[in-house]
Design an enzyme around this catalytic site. Structure first.
Site, short mmCIF file in Angstrom:
data_model
loop_
_atom_site.label_atom_id
_atom_site.label_comp_id
_atom_site.label_asym_id
_atom_site.label_seq_id
_atom_site.Cartn_x
_atom_site.Cartn_y
_atom_site.Cartn_z
CG HIS A 1 -0.04 7.98 -1.65
ND1 HIS A 1 -0.87 8.78 -0.89
CD2 HIS A 1 1.23 8.27 -1.24
CE1 HIS A 1 -0.12 9.51 -0.06
NE2 HIS A 1 1.15 9.22 -0.25
CD GLU A 2 4.18 6.29 -2.27
OE1 GLU A 2 4.87 7.32 -2.35
OE2 GLU A 2 3.60 5.95 -1.21
N1 TRP Z 1 6.51 9.86 1.47
C1 TRP Z 1 6.09 8.51 1.76
C2 TRP Z 1 4.63 8.45 1.38
O1 TRP Z 1 4.30 8.25 0.27
C3 TRP Z 1 6.24 8.17 3.20
C4 TRP Z 1 7.50 7.50 3.59
C5 TRP Z 1 8.05 6.43 3.00
C6 TRP Z 1 8.33 7.76 4.70
N2 TRP Z 1 9.16 6.04 3.68
C7 TRP Z 1 9.36 6.84 4.72
C8 TRP Z 1 8.31 8.72 5.69
C9 TRP Z 1 10.33 6.82 5.69
C10 TRP Z 1 9.29 8.71 6.67
C11 TRP Z 1 10.30 7.78 6.67
O2 TRP Z 1 3.75 8.69 2.12
ZN ZN Z 2 2.74 10.15 0.55
#
Ligand code: TRP
Ligand code: ZN
Length: 878
Positions: free
Chosen positions: A303-304
């Site tokens: 995913h990342e």
């Molecule tokens: N974008 C991250 C994901 O892969 C989600 C995320 C990680 C996030 N840390 C966070 C969202 C802190 C809000 C706050 O889905």
């Molecule tokens: Zn994400």
């Protein structure tokens, strides 16, 4: 913390930024107590924006401003204003350099947003609006800039200094410090900025891209975790290859880094070139992590990584577009897992999640569209609706377009919008442009909240040889959306003949039948009638194959039809779904009436499934798993907490007793041989074995209990150890206490394994569950500062132990609210998420409603709440 009522932000108020930032130069003098941040920004007026009053406002929170200068001239206090949310400069040129110096305090940062300390390391979390806790900035995703970052820190405490992009300079300073400069050539929004400093070690590998570039891969962990990175690295390389093959996406930088940290609010974060992970989604060894953990790591790493294209290269214009990156990236990671594992099993587990979490969200007070229209706190919108329903919305477009056309559409999206901050509308337009289809009505999936319900009635006419399906769709009102318009729904169906063979789905009016098999019907109206012809016998319909749309279905199939589908449907998902419906109907009947008979043919159907030598074990395990009490409670108008629990136990025990011999046989021929392997077959075998064991133990079978104790003693992999420990803990008594003690002694110091030790106790539906959970709050290994630990104890209890959390005296509710109020000042994101099980309060009986509402009101009345908790509780009570 707010004092006044926080005000919502609206999508309709979106305006382009008045200024753009072309270049960012940052210098961090890192120290846990006092970190100094110097920033130099090249700003220029945005030609695409309307001109304001000549002032400029930058976001900034919890910063101590030391200096601010424009084009080298320090500003006097009269030339700017600082408040709790930012810095306003009263008059600025059209193009200028802004320099600021601020001080921040990472060791005091318990919110885990901005720069914080985790163990001995320092790291950042900037999404969604954490960058403004590092420095003054236009902290919004449509401001994309190039960053150069210099990190300065003590050489012995922080030998490793990481940021986005490529390292371009390293210097040893005279005072025992050193510095590393990083340059990221790709423009990015501030939420993708990251830095890490610590005494870390890396596992290294490399990957050669389709075009022949060699990428250096590094996973950074604390030294004692170096032996738990193999699976993460393997997963990363698989994901990189898959994205090239399936989506034509190659990695862009020359290095890709992952850092595992033990204090993290979410799963992981896709910072450009420097992904930061909750260590739970990196670290695994067969003896420390379960199959579920291995699975989670594979999909979160993917995913990342996939975000590099869907999120980073192409990002969101504003946070209302969050599903643009999250829905699409979840779709991509789901497809990846389906391709490298079992497609049907993956679909089953994703739909299980959707039904257990997203459907209730969509039916409750926090219901919101995939593209919301307003929010108070964006951190509250990282929801199962934005993520998982968002993925379904992408999946439906893929289904409507077909594979070739969908690939053309995603190619076009990547080409057209590379380097831009865009909207879900831009995404859908690419789907339309590449396919020639009109998705006007389809866009309602982004705009309307709520789960549509399909009612499907069938009629067979033997003389005409026709089979008619009457389909109606209906969507209940949701907060702020009293009227719903019909959705454009892809409905995939098949027809089965008496021998289980596939029949053609031949629509009246078509000159010739299509090949037998699955066919996609499209619903656009509130009601449709499909007449299927050429049928010499009444077919059994297989509806919504593969779960082709995120809808509830009410059909007129009989239990016999479902048993037939369970045995013969070529669609693995629907074989499972037929079984689930059989379980569900029986469990709900038992809930209403403990004396409801358990039909012989139900038991016989599952016995046949268990005895089928050709059965896929993973699928069989899914088929034999009863729907959870939480899921079932979403299927009742008024949740009968105790009735459901009793029914669940009753049916479990009955299956354990009636199928005893078959379960024992399955257990014995699924024994572990040789070393642990993480493969779909091995995972399926362990799942089925441990399910068989669970039925036997829960039926209090003597042999089953002996096997369980033996498994706990002898097993070398955490999957089998935990399966046994869970069952022993449920049973209670001296054996349980001894097992828990042994486990704790064996794993002292392994934080992720201790999380399991807390969770297994919180989940056991024993009468003393809450007492135990409350005692564990005082255990020396408990820490309210570590979100994984809090979730393992508090969230496990309130989400997975329905019967004890919802105890009639309200003690579970009081406990949860006590925890929320204690956590909120320190970590609002975590506190707001913890509160979620209470928002469904209207679904319970009057007395429980009263108890839950009282507790929600206690939250609302308790003074200074974070905007996170305020939004959840005020909407829950609205
Ligand atoms: N974008 C991250 C994901 O892969 C989600 C995320 C990680 C996030 N840390 C966070 C969202 C802190 C809000 C706050 O889905
Ligand atoms: Zn994400």
């Amino acid at each position: 913390m707010y004092r006044e009522t926080p005000h919502p932000i609206y999508l309709k108020d979106y305006r382009p930024p008045e200024f753009l930032i072309e270049q960012v130069e940052l210098r961090f003098e890192l120290d846990p107590e006092h970190t100094r941040v110097e920033s130099r920004l090249a700003l220029r007026r945005n030609p695409a924006a309307t001109r304001g009053d000549g002032s400029l406002r930058l976001h900034g929170e919890q910063l101590t401003l030391m200096q601010v200068a424009i084009d080298g001239h320090a500003l006097t206090p009269a030339e700017y204003r600082v408040d709790a949310e930012g810095l306003t400069m009263h008059r600025v040129p059209d193009r200028f350099t802004l320099e600021t110096q601020v001080e921040i305090h990472p060791s005091l940062n318990t919110a885990l947003e901005g720069l914080y300390q985790s163990g001995d390391m320092l790291c950042t979390q900037c999404e969604a609006e954490g960058f403004r806790r590092l420095t003054y900035f236009l902290d919004r995703p449509d401001v994309m800039a190039r960053y150069t970052t210099t990190l300065v820190a003590d050489r012995t405490r922080f030998p490793v200094l990481l940021s986005n992009g490529n390292p371009v300079a390293r210097t040893d300073l005279e005072d025992g410090r050193h510095s590393v400069t990083w340059d990221d050539p790709f423009p990015k929004p501030s939420y993708l900025f990251a830095l890490v400093a610590g005494d870390l070690r890396a596992v290294e590998d490399s990957f050669v891209t389709a075009s022949g570039r060699e990428i250096q891969l590094q996973i950074f962990v604390e030294p004692h975790n170096l032996d738990k990175c193999d699976h993460a690295m393997r997963s990363l390389k698989k994901a990189m290859r898959w994205d090239e093959e399936r989506f034509g996406r190659e990695y862009d930088l020359d290095i890709f880094m992952i850092v595992a940290v033990s204090h993290f609010n979410m799963g992981a974060m896709e910072n450009k070139g420097l992904n930061i992970f909750n260590d739970k989604f990196v670290l695994a060894r067969p003896d420390t992590a379960t199959d579920v953990d291995f699975d989670g790591i594979e999909s979160v790493i993917a995913h990342e990584y996939f975000h590099n294209w869907t999120g980073n290269r192409i990002t969101c214009r504003d946070w209302f577009q969050l599903s643009l990156k999250e829905g699409f990236t979840v779709y991509r990671d789901q497809e990846f897992s389906a391709d490298v594992g079992s497609r049907a099993v993956k679909r089953i587990s994703d739909v299980r999640t959707l039904r257990a979490h997203q459907f209730p969200e969509d039916a409750g007070p926090l219901a919101h569209p995939v593209r919301p229209e307003s929010y108070i706190e964006i951190n509250n919108f990282y929801t199962t609706t934005v993520y998982d329903k968002g993925a379904e919305v992408v999946r439906m477009q893929a289904a409507l377009l077909g594979p070739e056309s969908f690939r053309r559409a995603t190619d076009r999206y990547f080409e057209r919008h590379d380097g831009q901050a865009v909207t879900t509308e831009d995404f859908v337009r690419c789907m339309e442009d590449a396919s020639g289809r009109d998705l006007t009505q389809f866009r309602r999936w982004y705009e309307q909240a709520g789960t549509p319900e399909l009612s499907i009635q069938s009629k067979y006419d033997a003389t005409a040889g026709t089979y008619t399906l009457s389909v109606r769709q209906e969507t209940a009102a949701t907060p702020g959306q009293p009227v719903k318009y019909p959705f454009h729904i892809p409905l995939t169906i098949g027809l089965l003949g008496a021998e289980g063979q596939a029949l053609p789905v031949w629509l009246a009016g078509e000159s010739a039948p299509p090949a037998p098999g699955t066919r996609l019907l499209e619903l656009t109206e509130r009601a449709h009638e499909f007449t299927l012809v050429g049928l010499t016998e009444r077919p059994v319909p297989s509806l919504l194959r593969g779960f082709s749309a995120p809808v509830r279905v009410r059909d007129d199939l009989s239990d016999a039809d479902r048993m037939f589908l369970m045995a013969h449907d070529s669609d693995g998902f629907n074989r499972w779904d037929a079984a689930q419906t059989l379980h569900e109907r029986l469990l709900l009947a038992l809930t209403d009436d403990a004396d409801h008979p358990i039909p012989e043919d139900y038991i016989a159907a599952f016995q046949r499934a268990l005895r089928d030598p050709s059965a896929d074990r993973a699928l069989l395990a899914e088929v034999l798993t009863l729907p959870s009490e939480t899921y079932l409670s979403d299927r009742m108008t008024v949740v009968d907490v105790d009735g459901l629990h009793r029914a669940h136990r009753q049916l479990t025990r009955c299956i354990g007793e009636r199928l005893r011999a078959d379960l024992l046989a399955v257990y014995h021929d699924s024994a572990e041989t040789g070393d642990y392997v993480f493969s779909p077959e091995a995972v399926g075998r362990r799942a089925l074995k441990n399910l068989a064991l669970a039925y036997l133990v829960r039926a209090e079978d003597g042999e089953g209990l002996a096997l369980c104790r033996a498994q706990f003693e002898a097993a070398h992999n955490m999957t089998d150890v935990m399966a046994a420990l869970r069952l022993l803990t449920e049973q209670g008594g001296a054996a349980a206490e001894a097992a828990l003690d042994a486990f704790h002694r064996r794993w002292a110091g392994e934080s992720l394994v201790l999380d399991k030790w807390f969770a297994v106790q919180a989940a056991a539906p024993r009468a003393d569950a809450l007492t135990r959970v409350m005692a564990l709050l005082h255990h020396p290994d408990y820490s309210a500062r570590n979100p994984n630990r809090v979730r393992s104890l508090v969230s496990t209890f309130s989400n997975l132990n329905q019967v004890r959390f919802h105890a009639a005296d309200g003690a579970g509710y009081r406990f949860l609210v006590g925890q929320v109020l204690e956590l909120d000042p320190a970590n609002p994101q975590l506190a707001a998420r913890l509160l979620k099980p209470l928002v469904r309060w209207r679904r319970f009986d009057p007395e429980r409603q009263r108890l839950m509402r009282t507790e929600l009101e206690r939250v609302l009345g308790s003074g200074e709440l974070s905007s996170d908790v305020f939004e959840v509780v005020s909407k829950a009570l609205a």
